[in-house]
Design an enzyme around this catalytic site. Structure first.
Site, PDB file in Angstrom:
ATOM      1  N   ASP A 170      -7.110  -8.846  -4.335  1.00 36.91           N
ATOM      2  CA  ASP A 170      -7.129  -7.400  -4.131  1.00 36.91           C
ATOM      3  C   ASP A 170      -7.545  -6.710  -5.429  1.00 36.91           C
ATOM      4  OD1 ASP A 170      -6.817  -4.804  -3.310  1.00 36.91           O
ATOM      5  OD2 ASP A 170      -4.632  -4.829  -3.359  1.00 36.91           O
ATOM      6  N   ASP A 208       0.849  -1.192   0.000  1.00 37.14           N
ATOM      7  CA  ASP A 208       0.000   0.000   0.000  1.00 37.14           C
ATOM      8  C   ASP A 208       0.890   1.250   0.000  1.00 37.14           C
ATOM      9  OD1 ASP A 208      -3.141   0.655   0.598  1.00 37.14           O
ATOM     10  OD2 ASP A 208      -1.885   2.065   1.703  1.00 37.14           O
ATOM     11  N   HIS A 260      -6.482  -7.072   0.286  1.00 38.12           N
ATOM     12  CA  HIS A 260      -5.507  -5.989   0.154  1.00 38.12           C
ATOM     13  C   HIS A 260      -4.481  -6.030   1.280  1.00 38.12           C
ATOM     14  CE1 HIS A 260      -3.876  -2.172  -1.072  1.00 38.12           C
ATOM     15  NE2 HIS A 260      -4.137  -1.636   0.103  1.00 38.12           N
TER      16      HIS A 260
END
Length: 298
Positions: free
Chosen positions: A245, A120, A275
Protein backbone atom coordinates in the site's frame (compact mmCIF):
# COMPACT_ATOMS: atom_id res chain seq x y z
CA UNK A 1 -29.89 21.91 4.45
CA UNK A 2 -28.43 19.01 2.51
CA UNK A 3 -30.84 16.62 0.88
CA UNK A 4 -30.83 13.03 2.08
CA UNK A 5 -30.57 10.24 -0.45
CA UNK A 6 -31.52 6.65 0.35
CA UNK A 7 -30.26 4.07 -2.15
CA UNK A 8 -33.13 1.82 -3.32
CA UNK A 9 -33.03 -1.71 -1.88
CA UNK A 10 -33.18 -3.09 -5.42
CA UNK A 11 -29.59 -1.93 -5.95
CA UNK A 12 -28.47 -4.52 -3.40
CA UNK A 13 -30.54 -7.45 -4.66
CA UNK A 14 -27.69 -9.19 -6.50
CA UNK A 15 -24.85 -8.57 -4.04
CA UNK A 16 -22.68 -11.75 -3.91
CA UNK A 17 -21.51 -13.44 -0.69
CA UNK A 18 -23.37 -10.98 1.52
CA UNK A 19 -26.17 -12.96 3.19
CA UNK A 20 -26.40 -10.73 6.24
CA UNK A 21 -29.74 -9.42 7.48
CA UNK A 22 -29.92 -5.61 7.49
CA UNK A 23 -30.21 -3.72 10.76
CA UNK A 24 -30.98 -0.01 10.98
CA UNK A 25 -30.58 2.70 13.58
CA UNK A 26 -32.22 6.12 13.29
CA UNK A 27 -29.82 8.84 14.37
CA UNK A 28 -31.10 11.87 16.24
CA UNK A 29 -30.86 14.09 13.17
CA UNK A 30 -33.10 11.80 11.12
CA UNK A 31 -30.43 9.91 9.21
CA UNK A 32 -30.73 6.13 8.98
CA UNK A 33 -27.59 4.12 9.63
CA UNK A 34 -27.29 0.53 8.41
CA UNK A 35 -25.21 -2.14 10.10
CA UNK A 36 -24.51 -5.86 10.03
CA UNK A 37 -24.97 -7.61 13.39
CA UNK A 38 -24.02 -11.30 13.41
CA UNK A 39 -23.32 -13.76 16.22
CA UNK A 40 -24.55 -14.09 19.82
CA UNK A 41 -25.72 -10.78 21.26
CA UNK A 42 -24.02 -11.51 24.59
CA UNK A 43 -20.65 -12.40 23.02
CA UNK A 44 -17.65 -10.07 22.91
CA UNK A 45 -18.29 -7.53 20.13
CA UNK A 46 -15.82 -7.16 17.27
CA UNK A 47 -16.44 -3.84 15.55
CA UNK A 48 -15.23 -3.75 11.94
CA UNK A 49 -15.08 -0.25 10.45
CA UNK A 50 -14.69 0.33 6.72
CA UNK A 51 -13.13 3.23 4.89
CA UNK A 52 -13.71 5.17 1.70
CA UNK A 53 -15.18 4.55 -0.82
CA UNK A 54 -16.15 1.06 0.42
CA UNK A 55 -18.92 -0.21 2.72
CA UNK A 56 -19.62 -3.18 5.01
CA UNK A 57 -19.45 -5.48 1.97
CA UNK A 58 -15.67 -5.07 2.26
CA UNK A 59 -15.68 -7.33 5.36
CA UNK A 60 -17.91 -10.06 3.93
CA UNK A 61 -15.09 -12.66 3.92
CA UNK A 62 -14.16 -11.90 7.54
CA UNK A 63 -17.53 -11.79 9.29
CA UNK A 64 -18.26 -15.54 9.19
CA UNK A 65 -14.87 -16.72 10.51
CA UNK A 66 -14.95 -14.28 13.43
CA UNK A 67 -18.54 -15.22 14.29
CA UNK A 68 -17.50 -18.86 14.02
CA UNK A 69 -14.83 -18.22 16.66
CA UNK A 70 -17.56 -17.17 19.10
CA UNK A 71 -17.74 -13.41 18.68
CA UNK A 72 -20.48 -10.92 17.87
CA UNK A 73 -19.50 -9.01 14.74
CA UNK A 74 -20.85 -5.53 14.01
CA UNK A 75 -20.11 -3.80 10.72
CA UNK A 76 -21.80 -0.43 10.22
CA UNK A 77 -21.96 1.54 6.99
CA UNK A 78 -20.71 5.07 7.60
CA UNK A 79 -23.18 7.78 6.70
CA UNK A 80 -22.74 8.40 2.97
CA UNK A 81 -21.87 4.78 2.21
CA UNK A 82 -23.45 1.37 1.69
CA UNK A 83 -27.04 1.05 2.83
CA UNK A 84 -26.81 4.05 5.15
CA UNK A 85 -28.35 7.37 4.19
CA UNK A 86 -26.30 9.74 2.05
CA UNK A 87 -26.18 13.51 2.26
CA UNK A 88 -25.90 15.00 -1.21
CA UNK A 89 -24.04 18.19 -0.25
CA UNK A 90 -20.31 17.71 0.26
CA UNK A 91 -20.21 20.51 2.84
CA UNK A 92 -22.60 18.54 5.07
CA UNK A 93 -19.80 16.08 5.84
CA UNK A 94 -17.16 16.82 8.46
CA UNK A 95 -14.77 14.60 10.35
CA UNK A 96 -16.40 15.59 13.65
CA UNK A 97 -19.86 14.68 12.39
CA UNK A 98 -18.71 11.23 11.27
CA UNK A 99 -17.28 10.58 14.73
CA UNK A 100 -20.44 11.89 16.39
CA UNK A 101 -22.74 9.76 14.19
CA UNK A 102 -20.78 6.61 14.93
CA UNK A 103 -20.54 7.36 18.64
CA UNK A 104 -24.31 7.89 18.82
CA UNK A 105 -24.89 4.48 17.23
CA UNK A 106 -22.23 2.85 19.44
CA UNK A 107 -23.78 4.21 22.62
CA UNK A 108 -27.32 3.33 21.52
CA UNK A 109 -26.24 -0.30 21.25
CA UNK A 110 -24.52 -0.05 24.66
CA UNK A 111 -21.40 -1.76 23.31
CA UNK A 112 -18.66 -2.73 25.76
CA UNK A 113 -15.49 -4.90 25.85
CA UNK A 114 -15.16 -4.14 22.13
CA UNK A 115 -12.36 -5.32 19.88
CA UNK A 116 -11.93 -2.74 17.11
CA UNK A 117 -10.76 -3.85 13.67
CA UNK A 118 -10.25 -0.89 11.36
CA UNK A 119 -8.67 0.27 8.12
CA UNK A 120 -8.58 3.50 6.06
CA UNK A 121 -11.25 5.95 7.33
CA UNK A 122 -12.39 3.18 9.65
CA UNK A 123 -9.28 3.96 11.67
CA UNK A 124 -9.78 7.72 11.58
CA UNK A 125 -13.26 7.27 13.02
CA UNK A 126 -12.63 4.14 15.09
CA UNK A 127 -9.54 5.37 16.90
CA UNK A 128 -11.41 8.53 17.84
CA UNK A 129 -14.08 6.30 19.42
CA UNK A 130 -11.37 4.44 21.32
CA UNK A 131 -9.89 7.66 22.66
CA UNK A 132 -13.31 9.06 23.57
CA UNK A 133 -14.35 5.87 25.40
CA UNK A 134 -11.17 3.88 26.19
CA UNK A 135 -12.86 1.86 28.91
CA UNK A 136 -15.34 0.45 26.38
CA UNK A 137 -12.61 -1.17 24.25
CA UNK A 138 -10.60 -4.31 25.00
CA UNK A 139 -8.21 -4.22 22.04
CA UNK A 140 -7.45 -2.65 18.65
CA UNK A 141 -6.35 -4.23 15.37
CA UNK A 142 -5.24 -1.65 12.82
CA UNK A 143 -4.47 -2.22 9.14
CA UNK A 144 -3.56 0.38 6.51
CA UNK A 145 -4.81 3.40 8.39
CA UNK A 146 -3.84 5.94 10.98
CA UNK A 147 -4.73 8.95 13.07
CA UNK A 148 -3.06 11.86 11.25
CA UNK A 149 -2.61 15.14 13.09
CA UNK A 150 -1.49 17.60 10.42
CA UNK A 151 1.57 15.88 8.95
CA UNK A 152 2.41 16.48 5.31
CA UNK A 153 0.42 14.28 2.96
CA UNK A 154 2.35 11.50 1.18
CA UNK A 155 2.55 12.08 -2.59
CA UNK A 156 0.28 9.12 -3.30
CA UNK A 157 -2.39 10.54 -1.01
CA UNK A 158 -2.09 14.03 -2.48
CA UNK A 159 -2.75 12.54 -5.91
CA UNK A 160 -5.77 10.65 -4.56
CA UNK A 161 -7.12 13.81 -2.91
CA UNK A 162 -6.82 15.74 -6.16
CA UNK A 163 -8.50 12.95 -8.14
CA UNK A 164 -11.44 12.81 -5.74
CA UNK A 165 -11.95 16.57 -5.99
CA UNK A 166 -11.46 17.18 -9.69
CA UNK A 167 -12.04 14.01 -11.69
CA UNK A 168 -15.21 14.27 -13.79
CA UNK A 169 -15.92 10.61 -13.04
CA UNK A 170 -15.57 8.69 -9.79
CA UNK A 171 -15.84 4.96 -10.61
CA UNK A 172 -16.02 3.46 -7.12
CA UNK A 173 -15.76 -0.20 -8.11
CA UNK A 174 -12.74 0.42 -10.31
CA UNK A 175 -11.14 2.50 -7.56
CA UNK A 176 -11.42 -0.49 -5.23
CA UNK A 177 -9.89 -2.70 -7.91
CA UNK A 178 -6.95 -0.37 -8.38
CA UNK A 179 -6.28 -0.43 -4.64
CA UNK A 180 -6.14 -4.22 -4.39
CA UNK A 181 -3.57 -6.70 -5.68
CA UNK A 182 -6.11 -9.45 -6.36
CA UNK A 183 -8.43 -9.44 -9.38
CA UNK A 184 -11.98 -8.61 -8.32
CA UNK A 185 -14.73 -10.42 -10.26
CA UNK A 186 -17.12 -8.13 -12.17
CA UNK A 187 -19.93 -8.82 -9.70
CA UNK A 188 -17.72 -7.68 -6.82
CA UNK A 189 -16.79 -4.47 -8.63
CA UNK A 190 -20.52 -3.96 -9.23
CA UNK A 191 -21.23 -4.51 -5.54
CA UNK A 192 -18.94 -1.62 -4.66
CA UNK A 193 -20.77 0.54 -7.21
CA UNK A 194 -24.21 -0.52 -5.94
CA UNK A 195 -24.67 2.06 -3.14
CA UNK A 196 -24.11 4.97 -5.52
CA UNK A 197 -27.05 5.09 -7.91
CA UNK A 198 -26.81 8.84 -8.58
CA UNK A 199 -23.98 11.30 -9.04
CA UNK A 200 -25.08 13.23 -5.94
CA UNK A 201 -24.99 10.08 -3.79
CA UNK A 202 -21.19 10.08 -4.11
CA UNK A 203 -20.81 13.38 -2.24
CA UNK A 204 -19.50 11.68 0.92
CA UNK A 205 -17.08 9.48 -0.98
CA UNK A 206 -15.81 12.46 -2.94
CA UNK A 207 -15.19 14.72 0.06
CA UNK A 208 -13.58 12.21 2.43
CA UNK A 209 -9.98 12.62 1.17
CA UNK A 210 -10.25 16.38 1.71
CA UNK A 211 -11.31 15.81 5.33
CA UNK A 212 -8.23 13.76 6.25
CA UNK A 213 -6.05 15.89 8.58
CA UNK A 214 -2.90 15.66 6.47
CA UNK A 215 -1.69 19.22 6.18
CA UNK A 216 -3.57 22.18 7.73
CA UNK A 217 -7.03 21.02 8.84
CA UNK A 218 -9.66 22.07 11.37
CA UNK A 219 -9.57 18.61 12.97
CA UNK A 220 -5.90 18.81 14.03
CA UNK A 221 -6.60 19.97 17.63
CA UNK A 222 -9.05 17.09 18.13
CA UNK A 223 -6.49 14.67 16.69
CA UNK A 224 -3.78 15.86 19.06
CA UNK A 225 -6.15 15.46 22.00
CA UNK A 226 -6.98 11.94 20.81
CA UNK A 227 -3.29 11.07 20.56
CA UNK A 228 -2.79 12.19 24.16
CA UNK A 229 -5.28 9.49 25.18
CA UNK A 230 -3.88 6.90 22.78
CA UNK A 231 -0.44 7.42 24.31
CA UNK A 232 -1.92 6.03 27.54
CA UNK A 233 -3.76 3.09 25.92
CA UNK A 234 -2.09 -0.04 27.29
CA UNK A 235 -4.50 -2.72 26.07
CA UNK A 236 -3.45 -4.96 23.15
CA UNK A 237 -2.93 -2.90 20.01
CA UNK A 238 -1.89 -4.88 16.95
CA UNK A 239 -0.73 -3.47 13.61
CA UNK A 240 -1.16 -5.64 10.52
CA UNK A 241 -0.35 -3.31 7.64
CA UNK A 242 0.07 -4.66 4.13
CA UNK A 243 3.27 -4.82 2.09
CA UNK A 244 1.77 -3.22 -1.00
CA UNK A 245 0.00 0.00 0.00
CA UNK A 246 1.81 3.14 -1.18
CA UNK A 247 -0.37 5.42 0.96
CA UNK A 248 0.02 3.87 4.43
CA UNK A 249 3.29 1.93 4.09
CA UNK A 250 5.37 2.53 7.21
CA UNK A 251 2.46 4.09 9.07
CA UNK A 252 2.58 1.44 11.75
CA UNK A 253 5.88 2.84 13.09
CA UNK A 254 4.08 5.75 14.74
CA UNK A 255 1.84 3.41 16.74
CA UNK A 256 4.68 1.05 17.69
CA UNK A 257 6.53 4.04 19.10
CA UNK A 258 3.71 5.94 20.82
CA UNK A 259 1.02 3.47 21.95
CA UNK A 260 1.85 1.43 25.10
CA UNK A 261 -0.34 -1.48 23.99
CA UNK A 262 1.62 -1.70 20.73
CA UNK A 263 5.09 -1.61 22.27
CA UNK A 264 6.45 -5.10 22.74
CA UNK A 265 3.30 -6.65 21.29
CA UNK A 266 4.45 -9.88 19.57
CA UNK A 267 1.36 -10.04 17.35
CA UNK A 268 2.31 -7.33 14.83
CA UNK A 269 2.58 -8.72 11.31
CA UNK A 270 2.78 -7.72 7.66
CA UNK A 271 -0.03 -8.91 5.42
CA UNK A 272 0.27 -9.41 1.68
CA UNK A 273 -1.82 -7.13 -0.48
CA UNK A 274 -2.79 -3.62 -1.40
CA UNK A 275 -4.69 -0.90 0.43
CA UNK A 276 -7.93 -2.87 0.86
CA UNK A 277 -6.41 -5.83 2.66
CA UNK A 278 -9.87 -7.23 3.38
CA UNK A 279 -9.99 -8.27 -0.27
CA UNK A 280 -6.36 -9.37 -0.60
CA UNK A 281 -5.69 -11.16 2.70
CA UNK A 282 -8.90 -11.52 4.73
CA UNK A 283 -7.60 -14.64 6.49
CA UNK A 284 -4.54 -12.76 7.67
CA UNK A 285 -6.65 -9.92 9.03
CA UNK A 286 -8.97 -12.41 10.78
CA UNK A 287 -6.01 -14.17 12.38
CA UNK A 288 -4.72 -10.85 13.72
CA UNK A 289 -8.16 -10.09 15.22
CA UNK A 290 -8.53 -13.47 16.90
CA UNK A 291 -4.96 -13.51 18.20
CA UNK A 292 -5.37 -10.00 19.62
CA UNK A 293 -8.73 -10.80 21.21
CA UNK A 294 -7.06 -13.82 22.78
CA UNK A 295 -4.27 -11.66 24.17
CA UNK A 296 -6.92 -9.35 25.63
CA UNK A 297 -8.64 -12.31 27.25
CA UNK A 298 -11.99 -11.69 25.57
Amino acid sequence: MSKVHRTPDARFAAIPDYPFAPHYHDLAGGLRLHYVDEGPRDATPVLMLHGEPSWSFLYRKMIGPVVGAGYRVLVPDLIGFGKSDKLTDKSAYTYARHVAWMREWFEALALDRVVLACQDWGSLVGLRLVTAMPNRFSAVVLSNGGLPEGQDAPPAFSAWRSFSKYSPVFPVGRILQRATTSALPPEVVAAYDAPFDTRASKAGARIFPSLVPLGPNEAVPDQKAAWAVLEQFDKPFTCCFSDGDPITRGGDALFLDRVPGARGNPLHRTLKGGHFIQEDDPAGFVAAILDTAGMAGV
